[in-house]
Write a protein that holds these residues in place. Sequence first.
Motif, short mmCIF file in Angstrom:
data_model
loop_
_atom_site.label_atom_id
_atom_site.label_comp_id
_atom_site.label_asym_id
_atom_site.label_seq_id
_atom_site.Cartn_x
_atom_site.Cartn_y
_atom_site.Cartn_z
N ALA A 128 3.50 4.91 11.12
CA ALA A 128 3.32 5.11 9.67
C ALA A 128 1.92 5.62 9.38
CB ALA A 128 3.59 3.80 8.93
N PHE A 129 0.91 5.04 10.08
CA PHE A 129 -0.46 5.49 9.87
C PHE A 129 -0.68 6.89 10.43
CE2 PHE A 129 -1.58 1.21 8.63
CZ PHE A 129 -2.57 1.46 7.69
N ALA A 130 -0.11 7.16 11.59
CA ALA A 130 -0.26 8.49 12.19
C ALA A 130 0.30 9.55 11.24
CB ALA A 130 0.47 8.54 13.53
N ALA A 131 1.46 9.25 10.62
CA ALA A 131 2.07 10.20 9.69
C ALA A 131 1.19 10.35 8.45
CB ALA A 131 3.47 9.73 9.31
N PHE A 132 0.60 9.23 8.00
CA PHE A 132 -0.29 9.26 6.83
C PHE A 132 -1.50 10.16 7.10
CE2 PHE A 132 -4.21 7.16 5.19
CZ PHE A 132 -4.09 7.56 3.87
N PHE A 133 -2.14 9.99 8.27
CA PHE A 133 -3.32 10.80 8.59
C PHE A 133 -2.96 12.27 8.77
CE2 PHE A 133 -5.05 6.63 10.25
CZ PHE A 133 -5.91 6.46 9.18
N ARG A 134 -1.77 12.52 9.33
CA ARG A 134 -1.34 13.90 9.49
C ARG A 134 -1.17 14.56 8.12
NH1 ARG A 134 2.99 16.25 8.56
NH2 ARG A 134 4.22 14.35 8.42
N ARG A 135 -0.54 13.80 7.18
CA ARG A 135 -0.34 14.36 5.84
C ARG A 135 -1.67 14.63 5.16
NH1 ARG A 135 4.03 10.53 5.75
NH2 ARG A 135 2.68 9.02 4.72
N CYS A 136 -2.66 13.73 5.38
CA CYS A 136 -3.98 13.93 4.80
C CYS A 136 -4.60 15.22 5.34
CB CYS A 136 -4.91 12.77 5.15
SG CYS A 136 -4.54 11.26 4.28
N ARG A 137 -4.51 15.38 6.67
CA ARG A 137 -5.09 16.55 7.33
C ARG A 137 -4.48 17.84 6.81
NH1 ARG A 137 -4.62 14.04 12.13
NH2 ARG A 137 -2.71 15.17 12.61
N GLU A 138 -3.15 17.80 6.63
CA GLU A 138 -2.46 19.03 6.27
C GLU A 138 -2.39 19.24 4.76
OE1 GLU A 138 1.23 18.91 8.40
OE2 GLU A 138 0.20 18.90 10.33
N GLY A 139 -3.11 18.39 4.02
CA GLY A 139 -3.22 18.59 2.57
C GLY A 139 -1.95 18.30 1.80
N GLU A 140 -1.05 17.48 2.40
CA GLU A 140 0.14 17.08 1.65
C GLU A 140 -0.20 15.83 0.85
OE1 GLU A 140 3.55 16.65 4.23
OE2 GLU A 140 2.82 18.30 5.46
N ARG A 141 0.75 15.38 0.04
CA ARG A 141 0.53 14.12 -0.67
C ARG A 141 0.51 13.01 0.37
NH1 ARG A 141 4.70 13.72 -5.44
NH2 ARG A 141 6.08 14.35 -3.76
N PRO A 142 -0.61 12.26 0.51
CA PRO A 142 -0.75 11.37 1.66
C PRO A 142 0.24 10.21 1.70
CG PRO A 142 -2.83 11.62 0.47
CD PRO A 142 -1.79 12.29 -0.34
N GLY A 143 0.37 9.43 0.61
CA GLY A 143 1.29 8.30 0.63
C GLY A 143 0.90 7.24 1.64
N TYR A 144 -0.01 6.34 1.24
CA TYR A 144 -0.49 5.28 2.13
C TYR A 144 0.67 4.37 2.55
CZ TYR A 144 -3.84 1.93 3.96
OH TYR A 144 -4.55 1.11 4.78
N PRO A 145 0.70 3.92 3.83
CA PRO A 145 1.79 3.01 4.26
C PRO A 145 1.91 1.80 3.33
CG PRO A 145 0.50 3.70 6.15
CD PRO A 145 -0.20 4.25 4.94
N ARG A 146 3.15 1.45 3.03
CA ARG A 146 3.37 0.40 2.04
C ARG A 146 3.79 -0.92 2.65
NH1 ARG A 146 7.06 3.07 -2.61
NH2 ARG A 146 6.35 5.22 -2.33
N PHE A 147 3.55 -1.98 1.89
CA PHE A 147 4.10 -3.28 2.26
C PHE A 147 5.60 -3.21 2.06
CE2 PHE A 147 -0.28 -4.35 1.20
CZ PHE A 147 -0.63 -5.03 2.35
N ARG A 148 6.34 -3.85 2.95
CA ARG A 148 7.79 -3.74 2.91
C ARG A 148 8.42 -5.05 2.49
NH1 ARG A 148 8.85 0.69 6.47
NH2 ARG A 148 11.04 0.26 6.17
N PRO A 149 9.32 -4.99 1.50
CA PRO A 149 10.05 -6.21 1.16
C PRO A 149 11.09 -6.49 2.23
CG PRO A 149 10.86 -4.39 -0.15
CD PRO A 149 9.73 -3.85 0.69
N ARG A 150 11.48 -7.75 2.34
CA ARG A 150 12.46 -8.14 3.34
C ARG A 150 13.77 -7.36 3.21
NH1 ARG A 150 13.01 -14.59 4.27
NH2 ARG A 150 10.80 -14.79 4.79
#
Length: 390
Positions: free
Chosen positions: A87-109
């Motif tokens: 999830a973090f790797a995808a977040f950093f990739r999106r940041c690098r490529e100038g997409e909407r980053p979307g920080y990893p979220r807390f997940r409900p059960r």
Amino acid sequence: MRRCRSYRYRLSPTVRQQAALVGLLALQCELYNAALEERRGAWRWERRSVSYVEQCRTLTSLRAVRPEVLACGVTVCRGTLRRLDWAFAAFFRRCREGERPGYPRFRPRSRWDSLQWEDRNGWCLDETTSRVRLMGVGAIKVRLHRPIRGTPKAITVRREGRHWWVTIRCVDVPAEPLPATGRQVGIDLGVTVLVATSDGNLIVNDRHTRRGADRLARAQQDLATKQHGSQYRARARERIVAAHRAIRNRRTDTLHKLSRRLVNEYDLIVHEHLTIPNLVRRPKPKPDGVGGYAPNRAAAKTGLNRSIHDAGWGQLLAMITYKAESAGRAVIAVEPHNTSRTCAHCGHVSAGNRRGAVFKCQACGHGTHADTNAAINILRAGRAQQHVAA
Ligand SMILES: [Zn+2]
């Protein structure tokens, strides 16, 4: 070459095993959220990033404080930490490529439905008794509807509504070469006609979403009448998820059969190079200069987007590619350049050649279905490419 393949089977856990699995899901969800909190906190307070390896190391210290988290083995916990890492790797990739980053979220059960074992510890598969033994859960009955080939390496257990599934990832899967047929084909992918082949076959997309849409619409209307937080609402939501799942399953099934047929029948399959992310991107909002927005044809594009997703071009090509690889067939991707405007008979290029689904050459009068004409051009381009390479 290490050929990998995944096999998916239905699990039939007993009531007690189901309870154990649900408990395990809850603990892993908690672990995910705690690990996310750790990464967030470390960055917020110390500007320090925490790695997957570091988080795995701290797992052992849990044994003293929360022994129940490790009761099912450390492998499944590592699998959960791995998911956070992705999830973090995808977040950093999106940041690098100038997409909407979307920080990893807390997940409900309620949204945590899968468990993964990343190596061969904590589980084992017994093919003779058709059981998957999971540490801390027990030996779960599995319906092995087709034989496993290769060496099982890792597994994922997933809950889908009331059903449980296991995906077994194997390596060193032996190839299954098919005898040569001496036939070659070009395929043109479309929306109304899903696949047109160069020898004149038209495989119509039966629009699974449309067919399943009624059931889905009814389920959605039903949800709107239910009170928030009620048991009825939860059940109505389950019905919506089931409707989506049915659509998806039917589509996957069609694509599997179609790709199998193409790979069985042809030695060479040529298709157009697809750039789906571009096709399905949302149109940019157009400010109209007075604080509002001018029409940007977003609605029309959404319709097309849905058709593209529905047709599952990317999924189909991926299936063709891996089946062909195993069967020893050749697959070539060519650049889509004038394939739909060129006459396959005389080579005349003109936008006027094509009118909707009909192709009528303005130079030589050659007439055929527009998609068949494109498929012939695609096959020709693929052959040319093959000769250049040879
Ligand atoms: Zn012509």
